[in-house]
Design an enzyme around this catalytic site. Structure first.
Site: not given
Ligand code: ARG
Length: 455
Positions: A273, A286, A279, A152
């Site tokens: 970024s 992804e 970043k 979970h």
């Protein structure tokens, strides 16, 4: 007003161009030529065309192969089958027309596609092994690194990183088996089925199978020209593998976040970024995750194409190719990128170790401790749940409570309860398939043997 320089990107469609498959089935040219060479040889062996005619045809096809091997793609026509035949006629004249004796584009396209699927299965298996190698290599380099295992997405119990990585090794092992299993059913020669009903010439299909490397020949001509279940199976195996790659990507994405901080991505697999200088985005992972959806779509798309088709060939079947090609390209690219992603992953062992110290990861271990003292498990579970709630209330980890505090929840707690550690919890899980270091060491060795021993 001058017209815009760049034309609209959407191609113009005409009733004729709508039917064309050459723009995408051109990648089957090798398979198509191989099938035609075998067919021409068989026709001559059976006396259906003369040796001289077959020789001319085979030479012409070899010349086309050479052109395509070394030059630009110069064929035109509705599809790859018509295009190669037209080029053959340009090269050797009228005798080219004898090649199609007893053959139909329906068994021809089924053949080309089966040859393509067989070949691509081999590539997929090789690429899967490449990723397995990367996972195993990383696991072998971090044999004693522990991190929290999650259920979970909540910290659950400590596990070895190698154990976590080997979970993906296992998934990929099954993916490889699925492709191997699909290969058995793709490995059936459809050529010699004619348009749908069989062939009136004395053809030799066993010879064709030998020439083209098939281990079986199809037993029903109508089935052979009209089913694409072998493509569906390839797509299904690809979809399953993509689901596994997507989960691996998701773990890596989470682990590379500041919140987890468990890994750092290799320079080629992280991007900055354009606006936030701090970043390092896990873009490659992804994209792997994102592309899984596209392969699932191809599987469902082809099933939908097939479901309403009356026997036998219908032009709808031409829709199989773009689904197959795109799924194969996507899968192979994602396998390769995932292997690079894993191979260049920098593991932050201390961050993982630190995370195993928090989150009451040893609560189960403590319940098992009470079981060892004769407390029924359900009761032990309740005792530890109350102990954890108490510790949380105090803002403390379990190791920070005194023995006296432990004993408030059960008289069975002794000083040794406070000796329970990540190491002892790991070592205790020595059931078959468990995360105990000795089990994982054996699993690593077994995985290494399987990888080296297979294919
Ligand atoms: N381009 C067709 C396909 O990809 C080849 C088979 C065409 N056969 C036919 N009878 N129209 O399915």
């Amino acid at each position: 007003m001058t017209p815009p320089k760049n034309p609209k990107p959407r191609p113009k469609v005409t009733p004729a161009s709508f039917l064309d498959s050459l723009p995408f089935d051109r990648r089957l040219w090798r398979q198509d030529i191989a099938g035609s060479v075998a067919w021409a040889r068989m026709l001559a062996r059976q006396g259906i065309v003369s040796d001289k005619e077959a020789e001319l045809i085979v030479m012409g096809l070899a010349a086309i192969r050479e052109e395509l091997d070394y030059g630009p793609f110069n064929l035109t026509g509705e599809d790859i089958h018509m295009a190669i035949e037209a080029r053959l006629a340009q090269k050797i004249g009228e005798v080219a027309g004898k090649l199609h004796t007893g053959r139909s584009r329906n068994d021809q396209v089924a053949l080309d596609l089966r040859l393509y699927v067989k070949e691509t299965i081999g590539e997929a298996q090789g690429a899967i092994k490449g990723l397995q190698e990367a996972l195993l290599g990383l696991a072998e380099r971090h044999q004693s690194t522990a991190l929290p295992g999650y259920t979970h997405l909540q910290r659950a119990q400590p596990v070895l990183l190698a154990h976590h990585l080997l979970a993906y090794f296992e998934m990929l092992e099954r993916d490889r088996e699925r492709f191997a299993d699909g290969l058995k059913r793709a490995d059936v020669l459809p050529l010699g089925s004619g348009a749908l009903a069989g062939v009136p010439y004395p053809i030799d299909r066993d010879f064709l199978a030998r020439e083209l490397g098939f281990s079986q020949i199809s037993t029903n001509s109508m089935d052979a020209v009209s089913d694409r279940d072998f493509v569906v199976e390839f797509l299904a195996a690809s979809a399953m593998a993509m689901a596994h790659l997507s989960r691996l990507a998701e773990d890596i994405i989470l682990w590379s976040s500041t919140e987890f901080g468990f890994v750092e991505l290799g320079a080629d697999y992280a991007t900055g970024s354009s606006i936030m200088p701090q970043k390092r985005n896990p873009d490659a992972a992804e994209l792997v995750r994102g592309k899984a959806g596209r392969v699932f779509g191809h599987l469902v798309g082809l099933l939908a194409t097939l479901k309403g088709l009356p026997l036998t060939y219908n032009k709808d079947l031409q829709e199989d190719k773009e689904a197959l090609f795109d799924a194969a390209d996507t899968l192979l690219a994602c396998l390769e990128i995932s292997a690079g992603l894993v191979a260049t992953l920098k593991v932050k062992e201390e961050a993982m170790a630190r995370a195993t110290q928090g989150g009451y990861l040893l609560a189960t271990e403590l319940a098992d401790y009470l079981v060892g003292k004769g407390v029924p498990f359900r009761q032990a579970h309740g005792i530890v749940a109350r102990l954890v709630a108490y510790a949380q209330g105090q803002g403390k980890e379990l190791g920070e409570l005194s023995l006296e505090e432990y004993r408030r929840f059960s008289p069975h707690f002794g000083e040794d309860a406070r000796q329970i550690s990540v190491a002892s919890a790991l070592a205790a899980r020595r059931s078959v398939g468990g995360t105990a270091p000795e089990r994982v060491a054996a699993a690593l060795a077994a995985a290494r043997r399987r990888l080296e021993g297979s294919g």
